[in-house]
Design a protein around this motif. Structure first.
Motif, PDB file in Angstrom:
ATOM      1  N   VAL A 253     -16.086  53.327  43.984  1.00 45.55           N
ATOM      2  CA  VAL A 253     -16.328  51.951  43.409  1.00 45.55           C
ATOM      3  C   VAL A 253     -16.503  51.026  44.545  1.00 45.55           C
ATOM      4  O   VAL A 253     -17.504  50.276  44.691  1.00 45.55           O
ATOM      5  N   HIS A 254     -15.858  51.411  45.717  1.00 45.10           N
ATOM      6  CA  HIS A 254     -15.872  50.296  46.913  1.00 45.10           C
ATOM      7  C   HIS A 254     -16.660  50.888  48.049  1.00 45.10           C
ATOM      8  O   HIS A 254     -16.886  50.266  49.164  1.00 45.10           O
ATOM      9  N   ARG A 255     -17.413  52.230  47.891  1.00 48.14           N
ATOM     10  CA  ARG A 255     -18.080  52.723  49.210  1.00 48.14           C
ATOM     11  C   ARG A 255     -19.517  52.694  48.679  1.00 48.14           C
ATOM     12  O   ARG A 255     -19.839  53.173  47.648  1.00 48.14           O
ATOM     13  N   ARG A 256     -20.244  52.551  49.780  1.00 48.32           N
ATOM     14  CA  ARG A 256     -21.630  52.457  49.439  1.00 48.32           C
ATOM     15  C   ARG A 256     -22.297  53.449  50.409  1.00 48.32           C
ATOM     16  O   ARG A 256     -21.873  54.036  51.611  1.00 48.32           O
ATOM     17  N   ALA A 257     -23.309  54.461  49.795  1.00 48.10           N
ATOM     18  CA  ALA A 257     -23.935  55.426  50.612  1.00 48.10           C
ATOM     19  C   ALA A 257     -25.319  55.288  50.104  1.00 48.10           C
ATOM     20  O   ALA A 257     -25.717  55.503  48.902  1.00 48.10           O
ATOM     21  N   PHE A 258     -26.315  55.399  51.070  1.00 48.76           N
ATOM     22  CA  PHE A 258     -27.726  55.626  50.740  1.00 48.76           C
ATOM     23  C   PHE A 258     -28.206  54.316  49.728  1.00 48.76           C
ATOM     24  O   PHE A 258     -29.071  54.682  48.712  1.00 48.76           O
ATOM     25  N   GLN A 259     -27.831  53.165  50.215  1.00 48.54           N
ATOM     26  CA  GLN A 259     -27.999  51.988  49.572  1.00 48.54           C
ATOM     27  C   GLN A 259     -27.573  51.736  48.077  1.00 48.54           C
ATOM     28  O   GLN A 259     -27.864  50.734  47.353  1.00 48.54           O
ATOM     29  N   LYS A 260     -26.553  52.657  47.680  1.00 44.51           N
ATOM     30  CA  LYS A 260     -26.179  52.438  46.367  1.00 44.51           C
ATOM     31  C   LYS A 260     -24.385  52.831  46.572  1.00 44.51           C
ATOM     32  O   LYS A 260     -23.926  53.475  47.440  1.00 44.51           O
TER      33      LYS A 260
ATOM     34  N   HIS B 119     -17.438  47.158  67.554  1.00 43.38           N
ATOM     35  CA  HIS B 119     -18.027  47.202  66.407  1.00 43.38           C
ATOM     36  C   HIS B 119     -17.195  46.558  65.098  1.00 43.38           C
ATOM     37  O   HIS B 119     -16.062  46.145  65.599  1.00 43.38           O
ATOM     38  N   GLU B 120     -17.784  46.158  64.080  1.00 41.43           N
ATOM     39  CA  GLU B 120     -17.274  45.523  63.096  1.00 41.43           C
ATOM     40  C   GLU B 120     -16.685  46.574  61.942  1.00 41.43           C
ATOM     41  O   GLU B 120     -17.901  47.211  61.535  1.00 41.43           O
ATOM     42  N   VAL B 121     -15.720  46.643  61.151  1.00 44.10           N
ATOM     43  CA  VAL B 121     -15.369  47.550  60.245  1.00 44.10           C
ATOM     44  C   VAL B 121     -16.111  47.240  58.922  1.00 44.10           C
ATOM     45  O   VAL B 121     -15.657  46.123  58.479  1.00 44.10           O
ATOM     46  N   LEU B 122     -17.165  47.847  58.572  1.00 43.05           N
ATOM     47  CA  LEU B 122     -17.917  47.601  57.263  1.00 43.05           C
ATOM     48  C   LEU B 122     -17.611  48.826  56.479  1.00 43.05           C
ATOM     49  O   LEU B 122     -17.454  49.923  56.798  1.00 43.05           O
TER      50      LEU B 122
END
Length: 543
Positions: A321-328, A12-15
């Motif tokens: 600020v740097h983490r996304r969840a549920f498209q935001k 996997h790639e770390v994203l």
């Protein structure tokens, strides 16, 4: 050249994982602290280099080492001869060298402007990174005025304690370039009730010999301790040197405390076996003598929680600020914004109140001293009750990542209860506050003047102040002490924000803390106030 870690791991790639925080200039990135100190004339040069060095990534890594490898108790050498020493990881000494050189322990007594306020800012900054090493330096800071009152001590203790050189060598005072001082008061049978102490002191010519135990000895590798022991005239204060000119003073370390947090700092149970000591103050007047030290240590326990909260919230903001969840991004989600803003108000109030109280320690008038006595009790109580909740909510913002040792949150979580327990737990502080107000009319007058000074700026504040006065018009019983102290501390915080802070942030605090416009748990403030708080960018991030 530093190579980046691998993100493509084959399976996997770390994203969607924030990069490490990296270097963070704790001074430059804290607009509230800089504004408060500038308004009171604290020179930037006193704190800017210290804040920058503390925030370096390698300094934070050193903090992890200092806590991952706590001090080791060495009772004997290889031949069975007694040592009673602690061995520290080099990372611990790195922090001691940094903070001693900055003047954490001494700046308040060096005669410069706003010395206690500058010291308080150093406590706040250091607590964000490695709070364990603060203990011996706080004790040393607080001991200086007590030592100044004892002119007949052998050796120049004042000069050694004021030195900006960290010298951990096992050597008598005359052979050292700097010294620290600890405190040993509580015993098994009494705890906070030091009048129950049984350690006894016997005259031996011009000195005394102490025999007894101490249940908590702060920083047992200090060069001396202020302690209480019983003479024929009652409890008396003594200075017990750790090392004598040609021998080891018989202070026996029984064991190190296996503490929840504060792990880089050694705390011990000790016994005095006819340990040599010098009397400080009048015989039988020990509590009155040592209370000056306790008063100053309480300032640090009132300030440190704001530093812990700041550190936890910085991590939470960085994640959001740097983490996304549920498209935001998390920071763009309304409920997360409410949580972060609500917690920010707790930190903001604690910092502003703590610094306001610290400034009163710099005053020389009777009014300043009176307010310092009641103000530090209110600040210590409220800030320490808020700190654990702020830290755990910041941990929850980060989810599972906040619960693992790869982040600073576990260290901060373990540290969060400490300052509320040390130097007077909640009940002790509240009862002390009641006694201060009852016995010192000037303290009550100064508190009332601070609260009245903010009147007319916010109707909700005026209403809350009137209700508070009406509620306690007939006095306060011991059973109601916590309710009274909490209410007084919240009003005082609001008054400081209204008179010295950002008006919009002050309104948000008043409306959500005094006006019932908030539920019991964080994140329940109205959205409009959340937007007001976050718009101020009090936790600036590298985007």
């Amino acid at each position: 050249m530093q190579l980046d870690p691998m993100a493509d791991l084959g399976t996997h790639e770390v994203l969607n994982q924030p990069d490490p925080v990296g270097d963070v200039d704790l001074w430059r990135k804290d607009p509230v602290l800089r504004t408060v100190l500038a308004a009171r004339g604290v020179p930037e040069k006193a704190l800017a280099p210290y804040g920058a060095e503390l925030g370096r990534a390698d300094t934070r890594e050193a903090a992890r080492d200092a806590n991952r490898y706590p001090p080791e108790l060495r009772l004997f050498d290889s031949g069975g001869r007694r040592l009673d020493e602690l061995r520290f990881h080099p990372a611990y000494h790195r922090f001691m060298q940094l903070s001693v050189a900055a003047g954490y322990h001494s700046v308040a007594w060096e005669g410069g402007p706003a010395g206690h306020l500058t010291h308080a800012a150093m406590v706040y900054l250091a607590s964000q990174i490695e709070p364990g090493h603060c203990c011996p330096l706080t004790m040393t800071y607080a001991a200086v005025p007590v030592i100044l009152g004892a002119a007949d001590l052998p050796g120049d203790w004042h000069a050694a304690l004021m030195s900006r050189r960290h010298d951990p060598t096992v050597a008598p005072l005359a052979a050292k370039t700097g010294a620290t001082l600890g405190m040993a008061m509580t015993e098994k049978q009494g705890g906070s009730d030091v009048r129950a102490n049984t350690t006894r002191a016997e005259r031996d010519g011009t000195v005394w010999r102490l025999t007894g135990h101490k249940w908590f000895c702060s920083a047992p590798m200090s060069d001396g301790f202020l302690t209480l022991a019983r003479t024929g005239r009652g409890l008396t204060c003594f200075l017990v040197p750790r090392w004598l000119e040609d021998a080891r003073n018989p202070i026996r370390i029984q064991r190190l405390k296996d503490k929840l947090g504060n792990r880089s700092n050694g705390s011990a149970e000790i016994e005095y076996q006819r340990a040599l000591a010098w009397q400080i103050g009048e015989e039988g007047d020990g509590i009155r003598t040592i209370v000056e030290m306790v008063h100053h240590t309480r300032l640090d326990t009132a300030i440190a929680p704001a530093g812990l909260m700041r550190a936890a919230l910085h991590e939470a903001h960085h994640w959001a600020v740097h983490r996304r969840a549920f498209q935001k991004r998390l920071i763009d989600q309304p409920l997360m914004r409410a949580v972060l803003a609500d917690l920010t108000l707790d930190w903001l109030g604690s910092l502003m109140l703590g610094m306001h109280v610290a400034a009163s320690f710099d005053g020389s008038s009777a009014e300043d001293r009176a307010f310092a006595r009641i103000g530090v009790a209110l600040a210590k109580y409220l800030s320490n009750k808020l700190c654990p909740q702020v830290v755990v909510e910041a941990m929850e913002v980060m989810g599972g990542m906040g619960y693992v040792e790869d982040t600073p949150l576990p260290l901060l979580y373990r540290e969060a209860p400490l300052n509320g327990i040390w130097e007077g737990s909640g009940n002790v502080i509240c009862l002390d506050a009641l006694r201060t107000l009852a016995r010192e009319p000037l303290a009550a007058e100064m508190l009332a003047a601070r609260l009245e000074g903010a009147a007319g700026r916010d109707r909700a504040y005026d209403s809350a102040l009137a209700a508070h006065r009406n509620r306690w018009s007939d006095g306060v019983t011991e059973a109601e002490a916590r309710q009274f102290v909490e209410g007084s501390a919240l009003l005082l915080t609001a008054a400081v924000l209204l008179t010295e802070g950002d008006p919009a942030l002050a309104e948000a605090f008043v409306q959500t803390r005094l006006n019932g416009n908030r539920a019991r748990t964080p994140g329940t403030i109205p959205a409009a106030f959340a937007e007001t708080v976050l718009a101020r960018d009090l936790f600036p991030q590298e985007t």
